[in-house]
Enzyme design. Structure first.
Site, PDB file in Angstrom:
ATOM      1  N   CYS A 107      -9.248   0.066 -58.595  1.00  0.00           N
ATOM      2  CA  CYS A 107      -8.691   1.127 -59.432  1.00  0.00           C
ATOM      3  C   CYS A 107      -9.272   2.491 -59.034  1.00  0.00           C
ATOM      4  O   CYS A 107     -10.502   2.651 -58.981  1.00  0.00           O
ATOM      5  CB  CYS A 107      -9.024   0.810 -60.891  1.00  0.00           C
ATOM      6  N   CYS A 144     -13.567  -1.176 -62.066  1.00  0.00           N
ATOM      7  CA  CYS A 144     -12.768  -2.190 -61.364  1.00  0.00           C
ATOM      8  C   CYS A 144     -12.549  -1.691 -59.934  1.00  0.00           C
ATOM      9  O   CYS A 144     -12.215  -0.519 -59.720  1.00  0.00           O
ATOM     10  CB  CYS A 144     -11.426  -2.404 -62.060  1.00  0.00           C
ATOM     11  N   GLU A 174      -4.362  12.347 -65.999  1.00  0.00           N
ATOM     12  CA  GLU A 174      -2.995  12.125 -65.506  1.00  0.00           C
ATOM     13  C   GLU A 174      -2.095  11.544 -66.587  1.00  0.00           C
ATOM     14  O   GLU A 174      -2.531  10.731 -67.405  1.00  0.00           O
ATOM     15  CB  GLU A 174      -3.034  11.110 -64.358  1.00  0.00           C
ATOM     16  N   CYS A 192      -2.850   4.396 -61.419  1.00  0.00           N
ATOM     17  CA  CYS A 192      -3.890   4.939 -62.279  1.00  0.00           C
ATOM     18  C   CYS A 192      -4.970   5.694 -61.497  1.00  0.00           C
ATOM     19  O   CYS A 192      -5.635   5.138 -60.636  1.00  0.00           O
ATOM     20  CB  CYS A 192      -4.497   3.742 -63.002  1.00  0.00           C
ATOM     21  N   CYS A 231       3.204   7.206 -69.941  1.00  0.00           N
ATOM     22  CA  CYS A 231       1.981   6.454 -69.656  1.00  0.00           C
ATOM     23  C   CYS A 231       0.822   7.441 -69.790  1.00  0.00           C
ATOM     24  O   CYS A 231       0.740   8.406 -69.026  1.00  0.00           O
ATOM     25  CB  CYS A 231       2.069   5.875 -68.255  1.00  0.00           C
ATOM     26  N   CYS A 291     -13.421   6.522 -65.993  1.00  0.00           N
ATOM     27  CA  CYS A 291     -13.616   5.235 -66.677  1.00  0.00           C
ATOM     28  C   CYS A 291     -14.942   4.655 -66.208  1.00  0.00           C
ATOM     29  O   CYS A 291     -15.288   4.755 -65.032  1.00  0.00           O
ATOM     30  CB  CYS A 291     -12.480   4.271 -66.342  1.00  0.00           C
TER      31      CYS A 291
HETATM   32  N1  SAH Z   1      -8.346   0.466 -68.663  1.00  0.00           N
HETATM   33  C1  SAH Z   1      -7.172  -0.185 -69.090  1.00  0.00           C
HETATM   34  C2  SAH Z   1      -5.933   0.664 -69.051  1.00  0.00           C
HETATM   35  C3  SAH Z   1      -5.744   1.583 -67.892  1.00  0.00           C
HETATM   36  S1  SAH Z   1      -5.444   0.818 -66.351  1.00  0.00           S
HETATM   37  C4  SAH Z   1      -6.988  -1.471 -68.321  1.00  0.00           C
HETATM   38  O1  SAH Z   1      -7.677  -1.670 -67.318  1.00  0.00           O
HETATM   39  O2  SAH Z   1      -6.158  -2.288 -68.736  1.00  0.00           O
HETATM   40  C5  SAH Z   1      -3.762   0.221 -66.544  1.00  0.00           C
HETATM   41  C6  SAH Z   1      -3.411  -0.913 -65.622  1.00  0.00           C
HETATM   42  O3  SAH Z   1      -3.347  -0.448 -64.255  1.00  0.00           O
HETATM   43  C7  SAH Z   1      -4.431  -2.035 -65.654  1.00  0.00           C
HETATM   44  O4  SAH Z   1      -3.810  -3.290 -65.745  1.00  0.00           O
HETATM   45  C8  SAH Z   1      -5.109  -1.867 -64.329  1.00  0.00           C
HETATM   46  O5  SAH Z   1      -5.735  -3.045 -63.906  1.00  0.00           O
HETATM   47  C9  SAH Z   1      -3.960  -1.418 -63.452  1.00  0.00           C
HETATM   48  N2  SAH Z   1      -4.378  -0.835 -62.174  1.00  0.00           N
HETATM   49  C10 SAH Z   1      -5.510  -0.167 -61.887  1.00  0.00           C
HETATM   50  N3  SAH Z   1      -5.537   0.182 -60.589  1.00  0.00           N
HETATM   51  C11 SAH Z   1      -4.409  -0.273 -60.034  1.00  0.00           C
HETATM   52  C12 SAH Z   1      -3.865  -0.234 -58.715  1.00  0.00           C
HETATM   53  N4  SAH Z   1      -4.530   0.353 -57.726  1.00  0.00           N
HETATM   54  N5  SAH Z   1      -2.663  -0.837 -58.503  1.00  0.00           N
HETATM   55  C13 SAH Z   1      -1.997  -1.431 -59.511  1.00  0.00           C
HETATM   56  N6  SAH Z   1      -2.447  -1.488 -60.778  1.00  0.00           N
HETATM   57  C14 SAH Z   1      -3.658  -0.923 -61.038  1.00  0.00           C
HETATM   58 FE1  SF4 Z   2     -11.091   1.392 -66.052  1.00  0.00          FE
HETATM   59 FE2  SF4 Z   2      -9.369   1.279 -64.053  1.00  0.00          FE
HETATM   60 FE3  SF4 Z   2     -10.682  -0.925 -64.792  1.00  0.00          FE
HETATM   61 FE4  SF4 Z   2      -8.767   0.107 -66.402  1.00  0.00          FE
HETATM   62  S1  SF4 Z   2      -8.481  -0.750 -64.342  1.00  0.00           S
HETATM   63  S2  SF4 Z   2     -10.813  -0.609 -66.986  1.00  0.00           S
HETATM   64  S3  SF4 Z   2      -9.060   2.300 -65.983  1.00  0.00           S
HETATM   65  S4  SF4 Z   2     -11.600   0.922 -63.932  1.00  0.00           S
END
Ligand code: SAH
Ligand code: SF4
Length: 390
Positions: free
Chosen positions: A146, A143, A113, A377, A132, A139
């Site tokens: 996410c 998390c 994306e 994301c 972005c 990944c």
């Molecule tokens: N992996 C990296 C970059 C990609 S995610 C990281 O984790 O920083 C980019 C940002 O989107 C991160 O701060 C992540 O925690 C946030 N993010 C992921 N899922 C999300 C969600 N459901 N709502 C809001 N932010 C989210």
């Molecule tokens: Fe990976 Fe999503 Fe965690 Fe970023 S927020 S490290 S993309 S699992």
């Protein structure tokens, strides 16, 4: 949790810019490598410079469109290389027109994306367009809030696949600039294009360090896309060795750390990486980074209702970040299909902000753009898999 309904303008058209995906992508070559390759092919150095400009400055969709190059040269390039291997599988624009999100299919069928966010000038800052971009398909870091993390790891993106996303967004931005010029809303000849790039799409940029760095070099090139280092932000889950490595690169890019909790117990509940790199070690690395680079660090803090959004947690975060040159972005979560979390409402987010302020930590509440198009994301891929069975 069900993703919010969509959508305004939707298209499933396939991008016809380059159908020769089986050939190696010329976007995988660094500028030095491109020049050396052209010299080997018997071309002059200035031809390599022209080619570079055509690809990255003019964002020509095919070699045939590169009118500064001779016909035989274009033909021989087309036999050896493709330009971009991204095939557009879906494209959505939010109802307010500020955010567009593309889903691209890679040559091996993986889906990634890319988002384009448009910001009007707010008096302090001029108009901006931020791309972005993704660095991995999926990944590995899992998390729990996410959508990408919930899908697991597929593979690292190549340099060309990372850069191609910015090129695609640049083409869209240039087309919009041209429309504005024709309507007299922008000075003639002044194409602004993409002004900022954030590595906040799918995947963990620091887990694909080499390709990320090579891509930054390409984006940064003044005769190409010309995205200034200060307009590039890399976001990381907090991989300490790579943060320290990045500090030594002498780059002016912005670093954003996804912190999302003020202590180990809370952070480990949603971010498995915290078992490996606990909060206090991460903050120590941030101090080293800030000392070395003299740059302010951005912390991202996704607000998860009744998980990490209490006033006591805000104060704890304030104490944790005390003495660090930083800014905190508070982002009410974009609920995902499988995640258990709800968004913190705006008034609670403001209270949290107040807690940080008690410790002198500046912060901004960011209501995420593009909620109606699953702009969070990994969410469009999740939705596309539901729709397309992809
Ligand atoms: N992996 C990296 C970059 C990609 S995610 C990281 O984790 O920083 C980019 C940002 O989107 C991160 O701060 C992540 O925690 C946030 N993010 C992921 N899922 C999300 C969600 N459901 N709502 C809001 N932010 C989210
Ligand atoms: Fe990976 Fe999503 Fe965690 Fe970023 S927020 S490290 S993309 S699992």
């Amino acid at each position: 949790m069900t993703p919010p309904p969509s959508t305004s303008h939707e298209s499933t058209a396939v991008d016809a810019t380059d159908a020769t995906a089986a050939l190696p992508s010329i976007l995988d070559l660094s500028r030095d490598k491109l020049t050396a390759t052209m010299l080997e092919l018997g071309e002059k150095k200035f031809r390599a410079d022209q080619l570079w400009r055509s690809i990255y400055h003019e964002t020509a969709p095919s070699f045939d469109d590169m009118s500064t190059l001779s016909k035989p040269f274009r033909k021989s390039l087309g036999e050896k290389y493709s330009i971009s291997s991204l095939e557009q599988a879906m494209f959505l624009t939010s109802a307010d027109g500020t955010t567009s999100k593309a889903l691209y299919k890679l040559h091996d069928g993986e889906l990634i994306e890319t988002v384009l966010m448009r910001y009007e000038s707010d008096g302090h800052r001029r108009n901006r367009k931020t791309a972005c971009i993704s660095t991995q398909a999926g990944c590995a870091l899992g998390c729990t809030f996410c959508a990408t993390g919930q899908q697991g790891f597929r593979r690292n993106l190549t340099v060309g696949e990372i850069v191609a996303q910015v090129i695609e967004m640049q083409r869209i931005a240039h087309r919009e600039d041209e429309v504005q010029m024709s309507e007299g809303k922008r000075t003639k000849g002044e194409l602004q294009g993409v002004t900022n790039v954030v590595f906040m799409g799918m995947g963990e940029p620091l887990a694909n360090y080499r390709n990320m760095m090579a891509a930054i070099k390409v984006l940064n090139d003044g005769q190409g896309l010309n995205i200034g280092a200060r307009h590039i932000t890399v976001s990381t889950v907090g991989l300490i060795p790579q943060i320290l490595q990045l500090a030594d690169e002498e780059l002016q890019i912005n670093l954003a750390i996804s912190l999302h909790a003020p202590d180990n117990a809370t952070r480990s509940q949603t971010m498995p990486i915290n078992q490996r790199y606990p909060v206090e070690e991460l903050i120590r690395a941030c101090h080293k980074y800030a000392d070395k680079t003299k740059r302010r660090i951005f912390f991202e803090y996704v607000l998860l209702k009744e998980q990490n959004d209490s006033i006591e947690q805000a104060q704890k975060l304030g104490r944790l970040l005390n003495g660090l040159h930083c800014h905190v972005n508070l982002i009410p979560v974009n609920p995902t299909k499988e995640g258990p979390f709800e968004r913190t409402d705006l008034s609670a987010a403001k209270l949290f902000q107040g807690g940080l302020k008690q410790y002198g930590i500046p912060s901004t509440v960011r209501m995420e753009k593009g909620i109606d198009i699953n702009a969070g994301c990994g969410q469009l891929r999740e939705r596309a898999i539901d729709i397309l069975g992809a």
